[in-house]
Motif scaffolding. Structure first.
Motif, PDB file in Angstrom:
ATOM      1  N   LYS A 192       0.677 -12.285  -4.930  1.00  0.00           N
ATOM      2  CA  LYS A 192      -0.326 -11.877  -3.942  1.00  0.00           C
ATOM      3  C   LYS A 192      -1.608 -11.427  -4.632  1.00  0.00           C
ATOM      4  N   ALA A 193      -1.451 -10.722  -5.728  1.00  0.00           N
ATOM      5  CA  ALA A 193      -2.626 -10.260  -6.473  1.00  0.00           C
ATOM      6  C   ALA A 193      -3.414 -11.433  -7.038  1.00  0.00           C
ATOM      7  N   LEU A 194      -2.705 -12.436  -7.554  1.00  0.00           N
ATOM      8  CA  LEU A 194      -3.377 -13.606  -8.108  1.00  0.00           C
ATOM      9  C   LEU A 194      -4.098 -14.405  -7.029  1.00  0.00           C
ATOM     10  N   ALA A 195      -3.576 -14.353  -5.810  1.00  0.00           N
ATOM     11  CA  ALA A 195      -4.203 -15.090  -4.715  1.00  0.00           C
ATOM     12  C   ALA A 195      -5.472 -14.416  -4.208  1.00  0.00           C
ATOM     13  N   ALA A 196      -5.597 -13.123  -4.447  1.00  0.00           N
ATOM     14  CA  ALA A 196      -6.789 -12.386  -3.984  1.00  0.00           C
ATOM     15  C   ALA A 196      -7.193 -11.359  -5.037  1.00  0.00           C
ATOM     16  N   PRO A 197      -7.579 -11.806  -6.233  1.00  0.00           N
ATOM     17  CA  PRO A 197      -7.818 -10.876  -7.341  1.00  0.00           C
ATOM     18  C   PRO A 197      -8.953  -9.892  -7.091  1.00  0.00           C
ATOM     19  N   ASP A 198      -9.926 -10.259  -6.269  1.00  0.00           N
ATOM     20  CA  ASP A 198     -11.089  -9.397  -6.053  1.00  0.00           C
ATOM     21  C   ASP A 198     -10.886  -8.368  -4.937  1.00  0.00           C
ATOM     22  N   SER A 199      -9.848  -8.548  -4.132  1.00  0.00           N
ATOM     23  CA  SER A 199      -9.680  -7.662  -2.976  1.00  0.00           C
ATOM     24  C   SER A 199      -8.315  -6.995  -2.890  1.00  0.00           C
ATOM     25  N   PHE A 200      -7.376  -7.417  -3.731  1.00  0.00           N
ATOM     26  CA  PHE A 200      -5.998  -6.965  -3.609  1.00  0.00           C
ATOM     27  C   PHE A 200      -5.878  -5.446  -3.726  1.00  0.00           C
ATOM     28  N   VAL A 201      -6.509  -4.867  -4.727  1.00  0.00           N
ATOM     29  CA  VAL A 201      -6.411  -3.421  -4.945  1.00  0.00           C
ATOM     30  C   VAL A 201      -7.075  -2.661  -3.802  1.00  0.00           C
ATOM     31  N   ASP A 202      -8.274  -3.098  -3.405  1.00  0.00           N
ATOM     32  CA  ASP A 202      -8.976  -2.414  -2.323  1.00  0.00           C
ATOM     33  C   ASP A 202      -8.191  -2.485  -1.013  1.00  0.00           C
ATOM     34  N   GLU A 203      -7.556  -3.621  -0.758  1.00  0.00           N
ATOM     35  CA  GLU A 203      -6.784  -3.761   0.482  1.00  0.00           C
ATOM     36  C   GLU A 203      -5.604  -2.801   0.506  1.00  0.00           C
ATOM     37  N   GLY A 204      -4.948  -2.637  -0.637  1.00  0.00           N
ATOM     38  CA  GLY A 204      -3.838  -1.698  -0.704  1.00  0.00           C
ATOM     39  C   GLY A 204      -4.281  -0.275  -0.443  1.00  0.00           C
ATOM     40  N   ALA A 205      -5.423   0.099  -1.017  1.00  0.00           N
ATOM     41  CA  ALA A 205      -5.954   1.443  -0.792  1.00  0.00           C
ATOM     42  C   ALA A 205      -6.389   1.627   0.655  1.00  0.00           C
ATOM     43  N   GLU A 206      -6.995   0.590   1.238  1.00  0.00           N
ATOM     44  CA  GLU A 206      -7.472   0.677   2.615  1.00  0.00           C
ATOM     45  C   GLU A 206      -6.315   0.854   3.589  1.00  0.00           C
ATOM     46  N   ASP A 207      -5.234   0.144   3.360  1.00  0.00           N
ATOM     47  CA  ASP A 207      -4.070   0.275   4.245  1.00  0.00           C
ATOM     48  C   ASP A 207      -3.542   1.709   4.237  1.00  0.00           C
ATOM     49  N   GLY A 208      -3.432   2.288   3.057  1.00  0.00           N
ATOM     50  CA  GLY A 208      -2.912   3.641   2.971  1.00  0.00           C
ATOM     51  C   GLY A 208      -3.870   4.681   3.516  1.00  0.00           C
TER      52      GLY A 208
END
Length: 264
Positions: free
Chosen positions: A71-87
């Motif tokens: 999943k991270a490789l599929a969205a390298p520019d947004s993966f971390v931010d999306e995880g933080a946003e969900d929480g």
């Protein structure tokens, strides 16, 4: 083989210290902006909780962790931010409880891991000690962001020895992620600890050297301060170049922090 117990104990202390800071916050204080663009206090804790859960998967379920990597490789520019946003969308009490539970589960898993185990990660595979070190580094760095947002000063402790050692060990990685060939020779690194002790790495007679306060070095390798604002000294062109690209975290190079006004 490194005994992971000391760094796991220090990771717990680092988490507990940060917990004391956020546990008393009012709901509106969780929405305060931090130095990370677009991230509030809630985003910072959500990111720590998300990464602890990722680390727990790496330690206990390599197949599930591999799915996370994809999943991270599929969205390298947004993966971390999306995880933080969900929480960050969760009620603050729920977010805090989830962070506490996840970090406790990870700590137990690291303690129970068989000696010599290696776990997959977003960078090179890690031992239990290395995984705990990486989690301590991130907890300290994101805790600084939270403290800045709240206007609180957090005195440095000698737990920074783990961050400093990680920063030294990731020298070659920092070059590779910038598309550079790592220097062939070792550097000498001498850092003055918060306690006043001298932490040293590398051969004493090395031609390339980095010296200065351990706190400043840790701020640099976690990209929490610009080099121009820190009291670090490099001797030799390769050491000087390293201080411009150093990073102790996995993943692509970060943007870092701009220099403070007056040092530009």
């Amino acid at each position: 083989m490194a005994d992971p117990t000391p760094v796991i104990d220090d990771l717990r202390a680092e988490n507990d210290e940060l917990d004391l800071l956020v546990a008393v916050l009012r709901p509106e204080e969780w929405a305060r902006p931090t130095p990370a663009p677009g991230w509030t206090v809630a985003h910072q804790i959500a990111h720590l909780a998300w990464t602890d859960r990722s680390a727990l998967l790496a330690v206990t379920d390599a197949e599930a962790f591999q799915a996370l990597v994809e999943k991270a490789l599929a969205a390298p520019d947004s993966f971390v931010d999306e995880g933080a946003e969900d929480g960050a969308r969760l009620p603050s009490a729920e977010l805090l409880a989830g962070w506490r539970a996840g970090r406790d589960d990870l700590r137990r898993a690291l303690r129970d891991a068989p000696a010599g185990s290696r776990f997959p990660w977003y960078g090179p595979p890690m031992s239990a000690a290395s995984m705990a070190t990486a989690r301590l580094m991130e907890t300290w760095a994101h805790g600084l962001d939270i403290a800045d947002a709240l206007g609180v000063a957090r005195p440095p402790t000698d737990r920074l020895r783990h961050v400093a050692r990680l920063g030294v060990r990731t020298r070659d990685f920092a070059h590779v992620v910038h598309g550079l060939t790592p220097p062939a020779e070792e550097f000498r690194v001498e850092l003055r600890a918060p306690s006043g002790d001298l932490w040293t790495y590398g051969p004493q007679d090395a031609a390339q050297r980095v010296t200065g306060p351990a706190l400043d070095f840790c701020l640099l390798v976690t990209q929490r301060a610009h080099r121009a604002d820190l009291g670090l000294r490099a001797e030799g062109p390769d050491a000087d170049r390293w201080l411009g690209i150093a990073q102790a975290f996995a993943g692509p190079p970060g943007a870092g922090r701009p220099p403070r006004e007056g040092t530009r």
